[in-house]
Design a protein around this motif. Structure first.
Motif, short mmCIF file in Angstrom:
data_model
loop_
_atom_site.label_atom_id
_atom_site.label_comp_id
_atom_site.label_asym_id
_atom_site.label_seq_id
_atom_site.Cartn_x
_atom_site.Cartn_y
_atom_site.Cartn_z
N ARG A 1 3.16 -9.38 10.72
CA ARG A 1 2.62 -9.83 9.43
C ARG A 1 3.32 -9.12 8.27
O ARG A 1 3.69 -9.74 7.28
N CYS B 1 4.82 -10.39 4.78
CA CYS B 1 4.11 -10.07 3.53
C CYS B 1 3.82 -8.57 3.51
O CYS B 1 2.82 -8.11 4.07
N ALA C 1 2.85 -6.83 1.11
CA ALA C 1 1.65 -6.51 0.31
C ALA C 1 0.40 -6.46 1.19
O ALA C 1 -0.62 -5.89 0.79
N SER C 2 0.48 -7.06 2.37
CA SER C 2 -0.68 -7.11 3.26
C SER C 2 -1.21 -5.71 3.58
O SER C 2 -2.41 -5.52 3.73
N MET D 1 -3.28 -4.58 0.56
CA MET D 1 -4.52 -5.37 0.47
C MET D 1 -5.50 -4.95 1.57
O MET D 1 -6.70 -4.85 1.35
N PRO E 1 1.91 -10.65 -2.92
CA PRO E 1 1.53 -11.18 -1.61
C PRO E 1 2.14 -12.56 -1.37
O PRO E 1 2.21 -13.37 -2.30
N LEU E 2 2.62 -12.80 -0.17
CA LEU E 2 3.25 -14.08 0.16
C LEU E 2 2.44 -14.77 1.26
O LEU E 2 2.37 -14.25 2.37
N THR E 3 1.85 -15.88 0.92
CA THR E 3 0.97 -16.54 1.91
C THR E 3 1.78 -17.26 2.98
O THR E 3 2.93 -17.63 2.78
N HIS F 1 0.86 -16.16 8.77
CA HIS F 1 0.53 -14.78 9.13
C HIS F 1 -0.78 -14.32 8.48
O HIS F 1 -1.37 -13.34 8.91
N CYS F 2 -1.26 -15.03 7.43
CA CYS F 2 -2.46 -14.58 6.71
C CYS F 2 -3.68 -14.53 7.62
O CYS F 2 -4.61 -13.76 7.38
N CYS G 1 -4.70 -11.17 8.58
CA CYS G 1 -4.62 -10.14 7.54
C CYS G 1 -6.01 -9.62 7.17
O CYS G 1 -6.90 -10.38 6.80
N MET H 1 -7.35 -10.30 3.28
CA MET H 1 -7.55 -11.64 2.72
C MET H 1 -8.70 -11.71 1.70
O MET H 1 -8.61 -12.41 0.69
N CYS I 1 -7.28 -10.81 -1.62
CA CYS I 1 -5.90 -11.18 -1.92
C CYS I 1 -5.82 -12.21 -3.07
O CYS I 1 -6.39 -13.29 -2.96
N ALA J 1 -3.33 -14.01 -4.03
CA ALA J 1 -2.56 -15.22 -3.67
C ALA J 1 -3.46 -16.22 -2.95
O ALA J 1 -3.35 -17.43 -3.15
N ILE J 2 -4.36 -15.71 -2.11
CA ILE J 2 -5.28 -16.60 -1.40
C ILE J 2 -6.29 -17.20 -2.38
O ILE J 2 -6.59 -18.39 -2.33
#
Ligand code: SF4
Length: 363
Positions: A18, A22, A24-25, A28, A210-212, A215-216, A219, A222, A225, A227-228
């Motif tokens: 993951r 991303c 950033a995960s 987060m 964060p890049l969705t 893989h989210c 995570c 979430m 996040c 981005a979500i």
């Protein structure tokens, strides 16, 4: 060897797949962990799965299925042990190999630990030039094949740092549900992988967006996040007007939204568990499930009372468990015309088509 078994809030091997997609995960996940600490205490689905996985690991290392809860678990255990023995035979295991079980290893930047991993099982040849790294996966998640499995590759990096003499690393996953092809990696290949791993670790320390993606769904961050949250708010064209080539993206996004909704609901369950009046108009209702244990004892106690026919009418037989039991039999019992033991069941199976469901194809 290992410093201790505490990951110390640093990225670890189980999250590398993951984090490669991303970075950033990690940030987060750490933020969300504080909000969810109580969830760990209150249990929940993830914790139940973890406990199940831990029980299987215990059984493997004790080489005994005695403490496993269900017949299915015991059948999975037998399958894992058979596949594990086959793997060790193929690898050329010897009695004087060194074995390391569930020990945490660390990667350093100068003297600072920056990353860790705890391989389930490591076996090192007596001349310390060959190592096998094995992960046991007893749940139904299909893992990436060992040749492209980030968890195994990053564990090889950790072992390479620990033992500079090892020249060959055999990576393998043993599962009762899927068969994986072991991958042989040279030391140079492992060191090449380390370069990318270190780049990713640097990115986890800075403020990357964060890049969705797919893989989210694994995570832990979430819940918070951005981005979500943004994806959840985006308006999409109506599915009937959407170009079909864009439909896979929409369906993947909906899968992420489903996970996000579950995360948000779980969070409010915690809030209400602590203060039943915290969320106006909402409450927690506990569901109870009745389970029967000890099938033999039930048969002995109930069949004489209700009769054999009524008893068998009330009992459902699992095809999967019967197949697994047959699968575990000695293949020598099936000679001559009866070569495929699974054919034993075929005359009794009726297939009914159920409502179709939409699933994503595995790559
Ligand atoms: S939910 Fe997805 S995009 Fe957000 S931090 Fe986690 S992996 Fe990255």
């Amino acid at each position: 060897m290992a410093l201790d078994d505490n990951r110390d809030s640093l990225p670890s091997a189980s999250a590398v797949t993951r984090l490669m997609k991303c970075a950033a995960s990690h940030r987060m996940t750490l933020k969300a962990r504080a909000m969810r600490q109580e969830a760990e205490e209150h249990g929940g689905k993830n914790q139940q799965y973890r406990e199940k996985g831990n029980a299987m690991h215990e059984a493997i290392f004790k080489q005994s299925a005695a403490d496993l809860e269900t017949d299915q678990d015991r059948m999975d255990y037998s399958k894992i042990m058979r596949r594990f023995r086959d793997f060790l035979g193929g690898w050329g295991a010897q009695d004087d190999d060194m074995i390391i079980r569930e020990e945490r290893f660390w990667l350093h930047q100068e003297i600072e630990p920056i990353f860790s991993g705890r391989p389930d099982y490591i076996r090192i040849s007596p001349n310390r030039q060959r190592a096998a790294i094995v992960e046991f996966k007893s749940l139904w998640n299909k893992e990436d094949e060992p040749r492209e499995n980030n968890q195994l590759w990053s564990q090889a990096v950790l072992l390479a740092e620990e033992d500079p003499g090892i020249k060959e690393f055999t990576l393998q996953i043993v599962s009762p549900h899927y068969t994986y092809t072991a991958h042989l990696a040279t030391r140079d290949e492992v060191l090449d992988y380390e370069v990318g791993l270190r780049v990713m670790l640097t990115l986890t320390q800075v403020d990357t967006p964060p890049l969705t993606g797919d893989h989210c769904k694994h995570c832990g961050g979430m819940l918070i996040c951005p981005a979500i949250a943004k994806e959840a708010a985006i308006k999409s064209e109506h599915p009937s007007e959407l170009d079909l080539k864009n439909a896979p993206k929409l369906l993947e996004r909906l899968e992420r939204m489903a996970k996000y909704i579950e995360e948000v609901r779980n969070y409010y369950k915690l809030v209400i568990a602590k203060d039943p009046l915290a969320v106006p108009g909402w409450k927690i209702v506990e569901k109870q499930m009745r389970l029967l244990k000890s099938p033999m004892k039930i048969r002995d106690a109930i069949m004489p009372v209700i009769g054999e026919k009524a008893f068998w009418n009330a009992v459902s037989v699992s095809i999967t468990k019967l197949e697994a039991a047959i699968d575990g039999l000695d293949k020598g019992l099936f000679d001559g015309d009866n070569k495929n033991p699974k054919k034993l069941l075929e005359p009794f199976i009726t297939v009914k088509t159920q409502e179709a469901s939409l699933v994503k194809e595995k790559k």
